[in-house]
Motif scaffolding. Structure first.
Motif: not given
Length: 158
Positions: A10-39
């Protein structure tokens, strides 16, 4: 032991889920920043293209005004016919009134007669003539091109 394995899983699953969520959030921020610059860039480009198009149409309007003026000028010249002013009075040069001297007119002094035309006690500026101070000379014979500029002092090693 099973309880320990279950808790670690359960601890390992929770840690992996948080890591995946962090990677997804970083990707979203990067994509959003690129879109904002383009707009933002697109918005600025639209604004500047509109300004450039406005200036271009204004320039075309001014060019058209000059063309119309030139056409009107040409039409006016063609309507009046060729100018004969220079041929009307060939012996006199240019046509028009000739200048004549009468008692109510003044003319320039004759530059060909003798004398400088200056008054004896006044300078050309209208101020009275001041004689030079004794011991001082206004002679600048060593001047550059005789323009009243004192000559450069010679260096000590020349």
């Amino acid at each position: 032991l099973q309880k320990f394995a279950k808790r670690n899983k359960a601890s390992a699953t929770s840690a992996m889920r948080r890591a995946a969520d962090s990677i997804d959030a970083g990707s979203m921020i990067r994509y959003f920043g690129s879109w904002r610059t383009w707009a933002k860039m697109e918005s600025i480009m639209r604004k500047h293209h509109a300004m450039i198009d406005s200036k271009r149409s204004q320039l075309l309007g001014v060019q058209q005004m000059f063309r119309d003026f030139a056409k009107q000028l040409d039409a006016g010249v063609k309507e009046s016919g060729p100018s004969t002013r220079a041929w009307d009075y060939p012996e006199q040069g240019t046509p028009g009134k000739r200048l004549s001297k009468s008692e109510n007119t003044t003319s320039l002094p004759d530059i060909h007669k003798g004398g400088s035309g200056r008054r004896s006690k006044e300078s050309s500026s209208g101020r009275p003539h001041v004689p030079p101070i004794k011991g001082h000379s206004r002679d600048h014979s060593g001047s550059a091109a005789g323009e009243g500029i004192p000559a450069r002092p010679k260096a000590a090693w020349n």
